[in-house]
Design a protein around this motif. Structure first.
Motif, PDB file in Angstrom:
ATOM      1  N   LEU A  69      36.577  24.759   4.336  1.00 21.33           N
ATOM      2  CA  LEU A  69      35.602  24.005   3.558  1.00 21.33           C
ATOM      3  C   LEU A  69      34.945  24.901   2.511  1.00 21.33           C
ATOM      4  O   LEU A  69      34.696  24.482   1.369  1.00 21.33           O
ATOM      5  CB  LEU A  69      34.541  23.403   4.482  1.00 21.33           C
ATOM      6  N   ALA A  70      34.669  26.154   2.856  1.00 17.63           N
ATOM      7  CA  ALA A  70      34.058  27.092   1.916  1.00 17.63           C
ATOM      8  C   ALA A  70      34.970  27.334   0.712  1.00 17.63           C
ATOM      9  O   ALA A  70      34.519  27.383  -0.432  1.00 17.63           O
ATOM     10  CB  ALA A  70      33.744  28.412   2.618  1.00 17.63           C
ATOM     11  N   ASP A  71      36.286  27.500   0.968  1.00 21.96           N
ATOM     12  CA  ASP A  71      37.225  27.696  -0.148  1.00 21.96           C
ATOM     13  C   ASP A  71      37.326  26.437  -1.001  1.00 21.96           C
ATOM     14  O   ASP A  71      37.347  26.502  -2.240  1.00 21.96           O
ATOM     15  CB  ASP A  71      38.612  28.076   0.383  1.00 21.96           C
ATOM     16  N   LEU A  72      37.390  25.285  -0.346  1.00 22.25           N
ATOM     17  CA  LEU A  72      37.495  24.024  -1.086  1.00 22.25           C
ATOM     18  C   LEU A  72      36.266  23.766  -1.950  1.00 22.25           C
ATOM     19  O   LEU A  72      36.359  23.145  -3.011  1.00 22.25           O
ATOM     20  CB  LEU A  72      37.689  22.865  -0.106  1.00 22.25           C
ATOM     21  N   SER A  73      35.108  24.244  -1.499  1.00 18.75           N
ATOM     22  CA  SER A  73      33.882  24.007  -2.271  1.00 18.75           C
ATOM     23  C   SER A  73      33.945  24.614  -3.660  1.00 18.75           C
ATOM     24  O   SER A  73      33.209  24.212  -4.559  1.00 18.75           O
ATOM     25  CB  SER A  73      32.666  24.553  -1.518  1.00 18.75           C
ATOM     26  N   TRP A  74      34.863  25.571  -3.875  1.00 15.61           N
ATOM     27  CA  TRP A  74      34.983  26.181  -5.201  1.00 15.61           C
ATOM     28  C   TRP A  74      35.632  25.247  -6.210  1.00 15.61           C
ATOM     29  O   TRP A  74      35.537  25.483  -7.417  1.00 15.61           O
ATOM     30  CB  TRP A  74      35.722  27.514  -5.114  1.00 15.61           C
ATOM     31  N   VAL A  75      36.262  24.172  -5.755  1.00 15.47           N
ATOM     32  CA  VAL A  75      36.711  23.139  -6.690  1.00 15.47           C
ATOM     33  C   VAL A  75      35.497  22.531  -7.390  1.00 15.47           C
ATOM     34  O   VAL A  75      35.552  22.185  -8.575  1.00 15.47           O
ATOM     35  CB  VAL A  75      37.514  22.047  -5.950  1.00 15.47           C
ATOM     36  N   LEU A  76      34.393  22.425  -6.661  1.00 19.21           N
ATOM     37  CA  LEU A  76      33.139  21.941  -7.244  1.00 19.21           C
ATOM     38  C   LEU A  76      32.342  23.075  -7.877  1.00 19.21           C
ATOM     39  O   LEU A  76      31.860  22.964  -9.014  1.00 19.21           O
ATOM     40  CB  LEU A  76      32.289  21.258  -6.169  1.00 19.21           C
ATOM     41  N   ASN A  77      32.196  24.188  -7.149  1.00 21.82           N
ATOM     42  CA  ASN A  77      31.306  25.257  -7.607  1.00 21.82           C
ATOM     43  C   ASN A  77      31.837  26.016  -8.816  1.00 21.82           C
ATOM     44  O   ASN A  77      31.053  26.443  -9.674  1.00 21.82           O
ATOM     45  CB  ASN A  77      31.026  26.231  -6.464  1.00 21.82           C
ATOM     46  N   ALA A  78      33.155  26.221  -8.903  1.00 20.84           N
ATOM     47  CA  ALA A  78      33.698  26.930 -10.066  1.00 20.84           C
ATOM     48  C   ALA A  78      33.360  26.170 -11.339  1.00 20.84           C
ATOM     49  O   ALA A  78      33.015  26.763 -12.371  1.00 20.84           O
ATOM     50  CB  ALA A  78      35.216  27.094  -9.918  1.00 20.84           C
ATOM     51  N   TYR A  79      33.462  24.860 -11.261  1.00 21.35           N
ATOM     52  CA  TYR A  79      33.136  24.019 -12.416  1.00 21.35           C
ATOM     53  C   TYR A  79      31.664  24.152 -12.791  1.00 21.35           C
ATOM     54  O   TYR A  79      31.314  24.414 -13.950  1.00 21.35           O
ATOM     55  CB  TYR A  79      33.478  22.570 -12.081  1.00 21.35           C
ATOM     56  N   THR A  80      30.778  23.978 -11.805  1.00 20.58           N
ATOM     57  CA  THR A  80      29.356  23.973 -12.116  1.00 20.58           C
ATOM     58  C   THR A  80      28.836  25.357 -12.508  1.00 20.58           C
ATOM     59  O   THR A  80      27.931  25.468 -13.343  1.00 20.58           O
ATOM     60  CB  THR A  80      28.547  23.425 -10.932  1.00 20.58           C
ATOM     61  N   ILE A  81      29.390  26.417 -11.915  1.00 13.36           N
ATOM     62  CA  ILE A  81      28.953  27.771 -12.271  1.00 13.36           C
ATOM     63  C   ILE A  81      29.294  28.088 -13.723  1.00 13.36           C
ATOM     64  O   ILE A  81      28.440  28.528 -14.511  1.00 13.36           O
ATOM     65  CB  ILE A  81      29.587  28.814 -11.329  1.00 13.36           C
ATOM     66  N   VAL A  82      30.533  27.871 -14.106  1.00 12.45           N
ATOM     67  CA  VAL A  82      30.953  28.164 -15.481  1.00 12.45           C
ATOM     68  C   VAL A  82      30.254  27.226 -16.460  1.00 12.45           C
ATOM     69  O   VAL A  82      29.821  27.644 -17.548  1.00 12.45           O
ATOM     70  CB  VAL A  82      32.492  28.047 -15.603  1.00 12.45           C
ATOM     71  N   TYR A  83      30.122  25.981 -16.069  1.00 13.79           N
ATOM     72  CA  TYR A  83      29.404  25.006 -16.899  1.00 13.79           C
ATOM     73  C   TYR A  83      27.983  25.491 -17.172  1.00 13.79           C
ATOM     74  O   TYR A  83      27.520  25.536 -18.320  1.00 13.79           O
ATOM     75  CB  TYR A  83      29.407  23.674 -16.151  1.00 13.79           C
ATOM     76  N   ALA A  84      27.279  25.889 -16.111  1.00 13.17           N
ATOM     77  CA  ALA A  84      25.900  26.351 -16.265  1.00 13.17           C
ATOM     78  C   ALA A  84      25.813  27.604 -17.123  1.00 13.17           C
ATOM     79  O   ALA A  84      24.934  27.726 -17.985  1.00 13.17           O
ATOM     80  CB  ALA A  84      25.293  26.615 -14.884  1.00 13.17           C
ATOM     81  N   ALA A  85      26.731  28.552 -16.910  1.00 13.85           N
ATOM     82  CA  ALA A  85      26.668  29.823 -17.633  1.00 13.85           C
ATOM     83  C   ALA A  85      26.987  29.672 -19.112  1.00 13.85           C
ATOM     84  O   ALA A  85      26.483  30.442 -19.937  1.00 13.85           O
ATOM     85  CB  ALA A  85      27.628  30.820 -16.986  1.00 13.85           C
ATOM     86  N   LEU A  86      27.814  28.698 -19.464  1.00 16.09           N
ATOM     87  CA  LEU A  86      28.263  28.568 -20.854  1.00 16.09           C
ATOM     88  C   LEU A  86      27.466  27.561 -21.663  1.00 16.09           C
ATOM     89  O   LEU A  86      27.681  27.439 -22.873  1.00 16.09           O
ATOM     90  CB  LEU A  86      29.744  28.183 -20.885  1.00 16.09           C
ATOM     91  N   LEU A  87      26.548  26.847 -21.040  1.00 17.98           N
ATOM     92  CA  LEU A  87      25.823  25.820 -21.778  1.00 17.98           C
ATOM     93  C   LEU A  87      25.017  26.390 -22.943  1.00 17.98           C
ATOM     94  O   LEU A  87      25.083  25.882 -24.067  1.00 17.98           O
ATOM     95  CB  LEU A  87      24.907  25.047 -20.830  1.00 17.98           C
ATOM     96  N   VAL A  88      24.251  27.454 -22.686  1.00 18.86           N
ATOM     97  CA  VAL A  88      23.434  28.016 -23.765  1.00 18.86           C
ATOM     98  C   VAL A  88      24.296  28.664 -24.851  1.00 18.86           C
ATOM     99  O   VAL A  88      24.079  28.422 -26.044  1.00 18.86           O
ATOM    100  CB  VAL A  88      22.386  28.998 -23.206  1.00 18.86           C
ATOM    101  N   PRO A  89      25.302  29.493 -24.515  1.00 21.44           N
ATOM    102  CA  PRO A  89      26.193  29.987 -25.566  1.00 21.44           C
ATOM    103  C   PRO A  89      26.879  28.861 -26.336  1.00 21.44           C
ATOM    104  O   PRO A  89      27.042  28.955 -27.566  1.00 21.44           O
ATOM    105  CB  PRO A  89      27.226  30.830 -24.790  1.00 21.44           C
ATOM    106  N   ALA A  90      27.255  27.799 -25.647  1.00 18.20           N
ATOM    107  CA  ALA A  90      27.865  26.664 -26.331  1.00 18.20           C
ATOM    108  C   ALA A  90      26.866  26.001 -27.269  1.00 18.20           C
ATOM    109  O   ALA A  90      27.218  25.555 -28.366  1.00 18.20           O
ATOM    110  CB  ALA A  90      28.384  25.653 -25.307  1.00 18.20           C
ATOM    111  N   GLY A  91      25.600  25.931 -26.829  1.00 14.70           N
ATOM    112  CA  GLY A  91      24.571  25.389 -27.712  1.00 14.70           C
ATOM    113  C   GLY A  91      24.374  26.233 -28.950  1.00 14.70           C
ATOM    114  O   GLY A  91      24.203  25.710 -30.065  1.00 14.70           O
ATOM    115  N   ARG A  92      24.405  27.560 -28.792  1.00 11.57           N
ATOM    116  CA  ARG A  92      24.292  28.450 -29.943  1.00 11.57           C
ATOM    117  C   ARG A  92      25.491  28.268 -30.886  1.00 11.57           C
ATOM    118  O   ARG A  92      25.346  28.264 -32.105  1.00 11.57           O
ATOM    119  CB  ARG A  92      24.221  29.902 -29.467  1.00 11.57           C
ATOM    120  N   PHE A  93      26.683  28.147 -30.301  1.00 16.50           N
ATOM    121  CA  PHE A  93      27.881  27.927 -31.117  1.00 16.50           C
ATOM    122  C   PHE A  93      27.742  26.633 -31.922  1.00 16.50           C
ATOM    123  O   PHE A  93      28.060  26.583 -33.116  1.00 16.50           O
ATOM    124  CB  PHE A  93      29.114  27.855 -30.219  1.00 16.50           C
TER     125      PHE A  93
END
Length: 484
Positions: A69-93
């Motif tokens: 279950l912990a490994d499978l959760s990265w199907v959700l978490n990988a998306y949200t982590i990268v999404y969160a980290a790139l939102l502000v740089p994407a806004g600047r772009f």
């Protein structure tokens, strides 16, 4: 008329845009209703993907049966982590290079990555494709909200932001049902749903959305890449420690190392934010009290929401033995109530403060989570045990979420629209990461998935956590005193 960096002259439904002294104006059709529809459609697609994948989560686990279950959760978490980290740089772009361009690039990347998700041959290939998908989602999300805040007349912005925020609730309503039906064919079809919607949104954006550039934003210093990496590392390491802590041991070296990396990366991010000429977090926006309080409240609320949504999906399928389509139908009443009470919230903020409406919504949401916990038992009965609490949480979401988003973004200056809206959505996505990670940690620690354990006990603890965070969000929501 004095030369201006950008002058927008509206005549009827026609808009002239001057991009600088001595340049010829560009003229395009400006239809606010059509623009709102196109931009909300793209945001709807990105959020629909989140809710559909939540419902498909058990089916994905069946395909990769050797994964925990912990490994499978990265199907959700990988998306949200990268999404969160790139939102502000994407806004600047988007601010620097044009919000329409960023919107179209984001749509293209998101749609193409969706096809890659469907074709993934293994779990970690799927996780990698979700990372790319998240990068596209970050670009289209910030650009769409930034466009709403700059293309539309000032008197329509607050209402448009509420429509934009409510569209995610519509996605929550349709996602479980659509996902449940599609999963009957295969979980891969869940990602293929994005293809036709993405193509339609891309064609419509090209024709209908004006292309506005702000030379003030274009001259800004590039965003701090080191801080972006540090932010991503901090979020990922913290999520890893929370998700795997039950397996590794909370005092084990691997868990402590993950949290140490998160702390060091967060410190690096804080230092870079203070010293860099173009920090990832726009310090000037942090001096606006309503913006700060709204962001804190969004973070807490979305932490509670993401934990609750995933828990109810798993509870219906694993605890009650519901199929994917039955789970989708069971979840439907909660999200359906969201747009109804979002409309009520828009009326309430004309009479009482936005902060009061936000606090009320969070308290109703907390009451729903407590009701779910109080009614949970080893034998699951949907109508008396699940439905009442679930509908209450939907009412709370409708009152709180659109009001929070509008309060945080309605007063943003045009040159910071992309960056400011990105900061709001960063808090939103950070909440989704934390909610999923903490919930997985709770049920993993209590051994909910182990033979002979009492699953409802672990879920009760999870719902108590949700109620506590929502109650705290009600307190911080009172800080948003501004009326929209």
């Amino acid at each position: 008329m004095q030369p201006q960096a950008r002058t927008q002259i509206e005549t009827g439904t026609r808009t002239q845009i001057r991009t600088g002294p001595g340049t010829q104006p560009q003229t395009g059709t400006h239809r606010p209703g059509a623009v709102i529809f196109v931009l909300c459609l793209a945001g709807f697609m990105a959020m629909l993907d989140v809710f559909v994948v939540n419902v498909a989560f058990p089916a994905i686990g069946d395909s990769f049966h050797s994964a925990s279950l912990a490994d499978l959760s990265w199907v959700l978490n990988a998306y949200t982590i990268v999404y969160a980290a790139l939102l502000v740089p994407a806004g600047r772009f988007a601010d620097r290079h044009g919000r329409k361009r960023a919107f179209q690039v984001g749509l293209t990347v998101f749609t193409t990555a969706s096809l890659a998700c469907a074709a993934a041959p293994g779990l970690w290939w799927l996780v990698a494709a979700r990372v790319v998908q998240a990068a596209g989602a970050a670009a289209l999300t910030t650009a769409s909200l930034g466009l709403l805040l700059t293309v539309l007349p000032a008197d329509r912005r607050a209402g448009a932001v509420k429509i934009w925020a409510t569209s995610s609730s519509v996605a929550a309503a349709l996602g479980p049902v659509v996902g449940g039906a599609v999963v009957l064919v295969s979980w891969q079809c869940v990602f293929l749903l994005n293809l036709p919607v993405g193509v339609v949104a891309l064609v419509a954006a090209r024709r209908l959305v004006p292309d506005l550039h702000d030379p003030r934003a274009a001259r800004a210093t590039s965003v701090d890449a080191v801080a972006v990496v540090a932010l991503t590392a901090a979020i990922a390491a913290a999520a890893l420690g929370l998700v795997k802590g039950g397996d590794w041991g909370w005092q084990g070296p691997a868990t402590l190392t993950a949290f140490a990396v998160a702390a060091v990366a967060a410190a690096v991010f804080a230092v870079r934010t203070k010293r860099h000429p173009a920090p990832v977090i726009d310090v000037a926006l942090l001096r606006v009290p309503s913006f700060v309080w709204a962001n804190v409240t969004v973070l807490l609320f979305c932490t509670a929401f993401s934990a609750l949504f995933l828990s109810v999906v798993l509870w219906m399928q694993d605890g009650a033995g519901y199929s994917a389509i039955a789970t989708g139908l069971a979840i439907l009443p909660g999200p359906v109530s969201v747009p109804l009470f979002a409309a009520l919230a828009q009326r309430l903020v004309r009479r009482i403060s936005a902060g009061t409406v936000i606090a009320l919504g969070n308290l109703v949401f907390a009451a729903g989570a407590l009701l779910l916990a109080a009614c949970a038992s080893a034998d699951v009965h949907y109508w008396p045990q699940v439905l009442p609490g679930w509908v209450l949480t939907g009412i709370g979401i409708g009152l709180a979420l659109p009001t929070m988003m509008a309060a945080a973004t309605a007063a943003l200056p045009p040159e910071r629209a992309g960056t400011g809206s990105a900061m709001v959505n960063t808090g939103r996505q950070l909440g989704y990461v934390l909610g999923v990670a903490v919930f997985v940690a709770i049920i993993g620690t209590l051994g909910a998935a182990k033979p002979g354990a009492a699953p409802h006990t672990a879920f009760q603890h999870g719902w108590w956590f949700v109620a506590g965070v929502a109650a705290l969000s009600a307190v911080t929501g009172l800080g948003v005193s501004r009326r929209d």
